[in-house]
Scaffold this active site. Structure first.
Site, short mmCIF file in Angstrom:
data_model
loop_
_atom_site.label_atom_id
_atom_site.label_comp_id
_atom_site.label_asym_id
_atom_site.label_seq_id
_atom_site.Cartn_x
_atom_site.Cartn_y
_atom_site.Cartn_z
CB CYS A 2 -0.86 -0.01 1.26
SG CYS A 2 -1.61 -1.60 1.57
NE ARG A 27 4.15 1.66 -1.84
CZ ARG A 27 5.27 1.00 -1.66
NH1 ARG A 27 6.30 1.23 -2.42
NH2 ARG A 27 5.37 0.09 -0.71
CD1 TRP A 74 -2.62 -4.28 -4.94
CD2 TRP A 74 -1.92 -5.68 -3.35
NE1 TRP A 74 -2.41 -5.51 -5.52
CE2 TRP A 74 -1.99 -6.38 -4.58
CE3 TRP A 74 -1.50 -6.37 -2.22
CZ2 TRP A 74 -1.65 -7.73 -4.70
CZ3 TRP A 74 -1.18 -7.71 -2.33
CH2 TRP A 74 -1.25 -8.37 -3.55
CG ASN A 100 3.05 -1.08 2.82
OD1 ASN A 100 2.56 -2.09 2.35
ND2 ASN A 100 4.12 -0.49 2.30
N GLY A 101 1.91 -3.78 4.81
CA GLY A 101 2.60 -5.01 5.22
C GLY A 101 1.59 -6.04 5.69
CD GLU A 483 8.78 -8.36 -19.51
OE1 GLU A 483 8.69 -9.23 -18.63
OE2 GLU A 483 8.46 -7.18 -19.29
CE LYS A 487 5.23 -5.65 -18.89
NZ LYS A 487 6.29 -6.24 -18.20
CD GLU A 490 2.81 -7.27 -15.80
OE1 GLU A 490 3.33 -7.23 -14.68
OE2 GLU A 490 3.34 -6.74 -16.81
CG HIS A 506 7.63 -31.43 -26.31
ND1 HIS A 506 7.77 -32.73 -26.72
CD2 HIS A 506 8.78 -30.80 -26.68
CE1 HIS A 506 8.96 -32.89 -27.30
NE2 HIS A 506 9.59 -31.73 -27.29
CE LYS A 605 6.81 0.07 -11.46
NZ LYS A 605 6.93 -0.72 -12.71
C1 G6P Z 1 5.40 -6.70 -9.44
C2 G6P Z 1 5.33 -5.74 -10.60
C3 G6P Z 1 6.19 -6.27 -11.75
C4 G6P Z 1 7.61 -6.51 -11.28
C5 G6P Z 1 7.66 -7.43 -10.07
C6 G6P Z 1 9.04 -7.46 -9.44
O1 G6P Z 1 4.76 -7.88 -9.76
O2 G6P Z 1 4.00 -5.57 -11.02
O3 G6P Z 1 6.20 -5.32 -12.80
O4 G6P Z 1 8.36 -7.07 -12.33
O5 G6P Z 1 6.76 -6.96 -9.06
O6 G6P Z 1 9.32 -6.19 -8.93
P1 G6P Z 1 10.75 -5.57 -8.70
O7 G6P Z 1 10.49 -4.20 -8.20
O8 G6P Z 1 11.44 -6.43 -7.69
O9 G6P Z 1 11.47 -5.59 -10.00
#
Ligand code: G6P
Length: 610
Positions: A2, A27, A74, A100-101, A483, A487, A490, A506, A605
């Site tokens: 959060c 966040r 969050w 937060n936590g 990746e 993307k 997400e 496979h 994030k």
């Molecule tokens: C979250 C974000 C991703 C990120 C991952 C790792 O899932 O949404 O975009 O790749 O965390 O985060 P970091 O800050 O450790 O790269």
């Protein structure tokens, strides 16, 4: 994960809190709230949904208070609704806490508080915390001591801020495992879970470490340990301007961050490439270079997109530096019994530098004596500070939840680390120069791809109603396939999978029909011909193919429905180029679906919980 913000000073705190929450919204954004102290009351205003909902609600109320705390949530414990939003009150509504936590022993604590007569209105673990603090206040402790005593009973992670009607001259904050930073102003002070919320007011900051508590007054702050020892903390200056963390005319942060990659890549490599000697110079690694080059093994630990960057690095380091590499999900590594020794180097890759799993893996690796190297974006973040040594990727603030420019900047730094250690081993100056030259050309090559944005948008348009996507690549392009799929899922909520192209036969081949778009990342490298065979196999089964290929590959156009062309570079750097069209495609598909690309549902994030 959060967002937390707080203000104490001579101004009205409410607009400052709202502005801070907006900057922290990446966040967490399922509900938001502010709490203030007025003459004789603690007041809380909360709304489900985004900060803009809260802003709308309180703008009519004309609130005014010189002390306040704010939170954007969050959800971990309890569904996202107004009741579960922070701040939370004690029963008398005199004490306010944001958190937060995760409080791991919250059910045990909740039971004992219930036995003492406490009732709970929300499903959150935070309400347990506020009532625990209340227990000590009722025993006659002041706020700071009550927070310390309560936290000594807590297992788990927290960044908290508390304000109390009987001590209206201070905010008390504490941290363990969730970031907290104090912004030091002129006759005003702020607190926040990251510097983005402070930067409009001050660039002077103090980072709290785990197990530290602070009392923040408008004209001073006192930091101590949970055990009440006073600490002297350094005030640091933060870099970065307010423009750098605003959208700057772009419709979304994600688009801005994709488009600014030529610049962010330049920033990542600035001053770090010595072309004439074919060398990389990384200030953070000075004194550790030999130990890394002599490692028995390199392990790379990360999560999400950063983990994908780690997979690319595995190919790079094994190809050029002759050191065996393993890439691990930090969340798995931390709970295994990793066999590590002082001859191992563990590289932790993290954009935020705060990811809970990566941080825990780092602590475990340190305990076992391995050399820990951080590859981090956020300056001063916990992983950056906890690592033995490290390299900042200097991508600048990344706000869009889906990581883009941090990924390419991570690849740049990982290629520089590879060059650095390879040159200490068997790589010749001539080969080193070839890599250095290729790295320096990347910003212009990325720009060339971005110039095709319109073309990529047109391709994206054709696939807005797809329900599934498959991304295939081999060698250096396999992590790019992962990746690209990440993307898309997400931000567009389209189910997408990344696979090594040869593995398709496979299993995934069973999925191929005219409704299954398949993205082939097919630069002309050593496995290109084999990838072409896979393309033929998909074609034969009616799949719709989009290929990312080199500019000079005219033949592929006849094979596939759509091609997106990228310039050529050496194979180890091709991922920096091939990922760009995939970022843009995901972005355009999500925008055309009318989705919120910067704040996709359920994601955050910076994942500071397990
Ligand atoms: C979250 C974000 C991703 C990120 C991952 C790792 O899932 O949404 O975009 O790749 O965390 O985060 P970091 O800050 O450790 O790269």
């Amino acid at each position: 994960m959060c967002g937390i913000v707080g203000y104490i000073g001579n101004k009205n705190s409410v607009p400052i809190l709202i502005d801070g929450l907006k900057r922290l919204e990446y966040r967490g954004y399922d509900s938001a709230g502010v709490g203030i102290l007025t003459k004789d009351k603690a007041e809380v205003y909360k709304r489900e949904g985004k900060v803009s909902e809260l802003e709308k609600y309180i703008s009519e109320l004309k609130l005014n208070s010189k002390i306040g705390i704010g939170h954007t949530r969050w959800a971990t414990h309890g569904i996202p609704n107004e009741v579960n939003a922070h701040p939370h009150f004690n029963p008398e509504k005199t004490l306010l806490v944001i958190h937060n936590g995760i409080i791991e022993n919250y059910s045990v604590l909740k039971k004992s508080l219930r036995d003492e007569g406490y009732q709970f209105v929300s499903d959150t673990d935070t309400e347990v915390l506020v009532n625990m603090i209340d227990v000590f206040l009722k025993k006659g402790q002041n706020l700071c001591n009550a927070v310390r005593y309560a936290l000594s009973k807590v297992e788990g992670t927290y960044g908290i801020a508390a304000i109390y009607i009987d001590e209206p001259d201070k905010i008390v904050v504490a941290r363990k495992g969730s970031p907290l930073v104090i912004g030091v102003g002129d006759n005003e002070n702020l607190i926040a879970s990251d510097v983005n919320a402070l930067i409009a007011h001050t660039k002077r900051v103090v980072y709290l470490e785990d197990n530290e508590v602070a009392e923040i007054y408008k004209d001073k702050f006192i930091v101590k340990t949970l055990e009440d020892e006073n600490l002297k903390k350094d005030i640091l200056e933060i870099e970065g301007s307010i423009e750098e963390i605003t959208k700057g005319g772009f419709p979304h942060f994600m688009f801005k961050e994709i488009m600014e990659q030529p610049e962010s890549i330049k920033n990542s490599l600035r001053g770090r490439v010595i072309l004439k000697d074919g060398l990389a110079k990384l200030g953070g690694l000075i004194g550790y270079e030999d130990r890394i080059a002599e490692s028995r093994r390199i392990i790379i630990c990360a999560c999400g997109t950063s983990w994908h960057a780690g997979l690319v690095a595995e190919y790079m380091i094994e190809q050029y530096a002759d050191i065996p590499v393993e890439v691990e999900y930090a969340s798995e590594f931390r709970y295994r019994n990793p066999i590590l020794s002082k001859d191992d180097t563990v590289i932790f890759i993290s954009q935020s530098g705060e990811t809970a799993d990566t941080l825990a893996a780092l602590k475990e690796a340190k305990r076992k004596g391995a050399l820990c190297v951080g590859v981090v974006n956020v300056v001063g973040s916990t992983i950056a500070r906890e690592s033995h040594t490290g390299v900042y990727i200097h991508a600048g603030p990344e706000i869009g939840v889906a990581s883009t420019k941090a990924f390419t900047a991570q690849l740049i730094v990982l290629s520089l680390i590879t060059l650095l250690i390879a040159r200490k081993k068997n790589l010749s100056v001539v080969d080193g120069r070839e890599i250095a030259q290729a790295i320096l050309e990347l910003p212009n090559q990325v720009q060339e791809i971005l110039n095709q944005n319109e073309l990529i948008e047109n391709v994206a348009e054709k696939f807005v109603s797809a329900n599934n996507f498959l991304y295939l690549g081999r060698g250096y392009q396999f992590p790019v396939a992962l990746e690209g799929a990440l993307k898309l899922k997400e931000i567009s909520y389209i189910h997408a999978e990344g696979y090594p192209a040869a593995e398709m036969k496979h299993g995934p081949i069973a999925l191929i029909d005219e409704n299954m778009p398949v993205v082939f990342i097919a630069p002309t490298d050593t496995v290109y011909e084999k990838v072409v065979s896979n393309i033929e196999e998909v074609k034969a089964r009616g799949g719709r193919i989009i290929a990312v290929a080199n500019n000079d590959n005219a033949k592929i156009d006849e094979l596939v429905e759509y091609t997106i062309k990228v310039p050529s570079t050496i194979p180890m750097l091709m991922p920096v180029l091939t990922v760009i069209p995939l970022q843009l495609m995901a972005y355009h598909i999500a925008v055309k679906k009318g989705l919120n690309v910067d704040q996709p549902r359920n994601l955050a994030k910076s994942v500071t919980v397990e």
